[in-house]
Design an enzyme around this catalytic site. Sequence first.
Site, mmCIF file in Angstrom:
data_model
loop_
_atom_site.group_PDB
_atom_site.id
_atom_site.type_symbol
_atom_site.label_atom_id
_atom_site.label_comp_id
_atom_site.label_asym_id
_atom_site.label_seq_id
_atom_site.Cartn_x
_atom_site.Cartn_y
_atom_site.Cartn_z
ATOM 1 C CG HIS A 41 -1.882 1.131 1.245
ATOM 2 N ND1 HIS A 41 -2.935 1.199 0.373
ATOM 3 C CD2 HIS A 41 -1.944 2.250 2.006
ATOM 4 C CE1 HIS A 41 -3.623 2.308 0.607
ATOM 5 N NE2 HIS A 41 -3.038 2.965 1.595
ATOM 6 C CG ASP A 156 -5.943 3.514 3.632
ATOM 7 O OD1 ASP A 156 -6.410 3.142 4.725
ATOM 8 O OD2 ASP A 156 -4.994 4.319 3.550
ATOM 9 C CG HIS A 425 -6.776 7.082 0.372
ATOM 10 N ND1 HIS A 425 -6.263 6.383 -0.699
ATOM 11 C CD2 HIS A 425 -6.070 6.684 1.446
ATOM 12 C CE1 HIS A 425 -5.296 5.588 -0.274
ATOM 13 N NE2 HIS A 425 -5.154 5.756 1.022
#
Length: 1016
Positions: A41, A156, A425
């Site tokens: 990630h 996420d 995000h």
Amino acid sequence: MRGLPPVVTVATLGMLLCLRVLGASSGKAGSIQAFVIAHSHMDVGWVYTVQESMHAYAANVYTTVVEELIKGKQRKFIVVEQEFFRLWWDKVATDTQKEQVRKLLDEGRLEFIIGGQVMHDEAVTELSSQILQLTEGHGFLYETFGTRPQFSWHVDPFGASATTPTVFALAGFNAHLISRIDYDEKEMMQRNKKLQFVWQASPSLAQHQEIFTHTMDQYSYCVPSFLPFSNRSGFYWNGIAVFPDPPKDGIYPNMSLPVTNETICAYAKTMVSNIKERAAWFRSSHVLWPWGCDKQFFNASVQFKNMDPLMDYINQHRDEFGVTVQYATLSEYIRAVHSANLTWDIRKNQDFLPYSSEPFQAWTGFYASRNVLKGLARRANSFLYACESLFTLYLLRHSLGSIDKFWALQQIQHLRWAVSEVQHHDAVTGTESPKVRDMYMHHLLQGIWAVKLVMAAIFQETQNTPKDKLDFPLPYTQDTKSTEDHLLQITVYNPLGWNITTVINVSVAYSVVSVYDDSGNTVPSQIQKSVSHSTFDLYVLVRLNALSYRRYVVKNEKLTCTKESDGPCSKNPTSFRGRVRTFGRKPVSKSKNQGRRLLQLMNDCYVLMLNEDTNLLYSITDRSSQKTVKIKQEFLEYHANGDVKQGPISDNYVFTPKGLPMLVSKSIGMEIVTGKLVTEIRQYFYSNTSANEQDYQYAIFTRIYRVLNGYDASMLCNRIEQEYSVGPLDLNREAILSMTTDMKTDRTIYTDSNGYQMMRRVYKSYSNNTLARNYYPLVRTAYIEESDARLIILSERAHGICSQADGQLEVMLHRRLWNNKEWNLGYNLTLNDTSVVRPLFWLMLGSKSTTSSLYQSGMALEFRPVVMYGPVSGKNAFVPSHNSQGNRSVNSVFLPPNLHLLTLCLPGWRYNSNHTAHLQNIIQGKSKQSKPDFRRVLLRIMHLYEVGEDPVLSQPVTVNIKDLLKVLGTVVSIEERSLTGIWDINTLKRWRWKTTQQHDRAGKNKMYSAGNPELR
């Protein structure tokens, strides 16, 4: 970890004990198949800048993963966000590594998931920006590899919207994966094995664009970090990334205990136990086991070196464990679930917002964090929207023009990249560190400057004014930098697909002016002293065709106006003069029995009543329905706790108010500017009764417009424009605008989902944190309504909104926070935002029928005309501009009011639209030499209304594309493509899933055509 017996860590005894205990209750029946999906990630920003992350770990992820996948034929990996990969591909990867990537893709061992530039936020992003970043990433992947992503990995974002699954379905995805949803809802879904379902997120598209959705369980996208036999993190053998420089000795902090003969059994038991725990929450025997977490696999060698023997060991003992494991891509896991042929529940157009991770952790604060960045992100997107269509019109109409089309496309691509990047995000959400915020803003401002150069060049060439420099293309109030030039030219471009009548505002240094159009005719305008009293605000009434621009000339009459009226000051100037009336400050009283000396202001659509005893708005009357709503607007502040020892805190992400909001003003001042075109109400809120005139902390500037005869008043008259000034705030304050009305709403509000569809928000009571958990994102539109009236808020940036009482709305506008939470301090994620923010709302009031233009008005606010200006020499004072009134009918594009021109651009695609031919070109290396195709135009048209939402405007509309695009020239061919353009819609086949709605659907046909590429 539940159900895990103690394991003796003495090597031999530990292994024997482990095998005996594990073998006691195992067998072949009901074997679980675990799909180990290796991933990293990689936040595009957040704590560290993109450049810092590339240097510290991101480049090494792709370099080492590719190397290790080549070494081990069983190994696999998924790549999610494209920004880091594209930077690695363009600036780091060798030719050998590029060939290895192509080989791995062909073998299905490297897989691109989502494929967008970033993993976009789902709460505060706007639809067109979501589509942009997805298109940017997909275009790169398809052009470079012929790859078309078909699955999402939205693990996420802080909550899941109902828009994103529709966007992904329209892009051709077969499944959608989410993770962060309310903790209590996830617990319920786990308990009832409801984590997987088919999502029909759009009421209008319903089953036509439904998508299978997998919700990650409570462990989310990371492997369990706890090992019962070690004090180190689990399964992270490469440790934790180090900033700013990777350690020279290759030793990273918290590297997991190596897998050896002494530890392999304990590792196996831990992994199998977690797999079984997860399997109990799903209906099929297939378990998605994500191997990775934030910033992992920067040393893929040590990762795979330890996981390989561990997985072999589990498979060798599959009879004892009841589990088999395999490296997998996400598509392999989803395909296995699909093959199980189960019948799935339908989830309609509900979303998973807001998101709470714990009882006092409502992630609703980020809806308003870093308001300046939120505003700039949307502003940049509106610039990009305008420049895209303007460049398309120019290039196809002026094929022999002097502007270098390759240069212009490159400038546009700069802003595409920046706008895509900020949809991340941890970007537009305002949850990043200050240096990363600065990076986002720098990229956006650079991109805006780049497209400004393109637009200025186009205007100068097409208006035959090459010597007159145009400057400052701002979509909001313009500033002439106090120029004293005799003539000022203003070019105004309407990027929308509708003809519009609106008012632009230019700040000038002179007080007496005349305004002319390109034919020398006078144009209605009004000039008045600005709030600062050091300049003058010039309002100009403009009438613009769809996708057209016009040129206006402002002439400084160099006279001193002494006439005290709102008419022209002499025979020469034509601008009406606004008259300023100042009212004394009124102390704020908590008494409900305040005086009611009411002052009436009106235009053709509204009557505004102001209370002279409070200097506050008292009521609004919609003149068409004669509906009057009493309304009171006030600024209040929530006080936030910043000490973790004293209880829950508010931070970038979380909103945890310490009690009810408190009034902040001690007195309110007011000025009213009246004129024939504009009436402006200026309200100043002072926290100190003795404060100087300019020392206000809050202000509201309200404007209503009078539309003169001969002009279309439909949208301009029906909006009440309110601009706010908020800040700087005191520390640990969260500022809201409260609107209290006498409407009966039962605390129910309606908010938009990413500017796409409306969501009904019913007030809910919770055992903890009820206030914060009833906040929702306001992206563009929100309203409250009763049987015969609707009060609408339209916004040009994201905020948080809720209704805490009947007929009440509160909008969070700004936050300034600090706390001593170790994690926040360590990453510099406190929100000590000292800025002054100036958001803009348009209010509408009336019956449902009279406010039916709310979506068209919302787009008109979002994509307001772009204004550029500069000095003009006398001989160029009046030059007929593009599509002037004289040739209005020659080159015009016009859409009906329920259709929106979502995209009109020249994407610059380099690939053949025939998929087979494109793949052959890649194999033969021809795609590397190809140039952008400037003949291919990307057109997206969006229906603004849901089925059944309006008796007239919700009806289907037929559009003749050739007629619509004749403004561009002759249409040679039309291709119907998927949302991001990489699929021919006639060849796109998406998987069908059996549902409780249609039990036999999957049995008849496993695949189906996407069919309808339109939005809504």
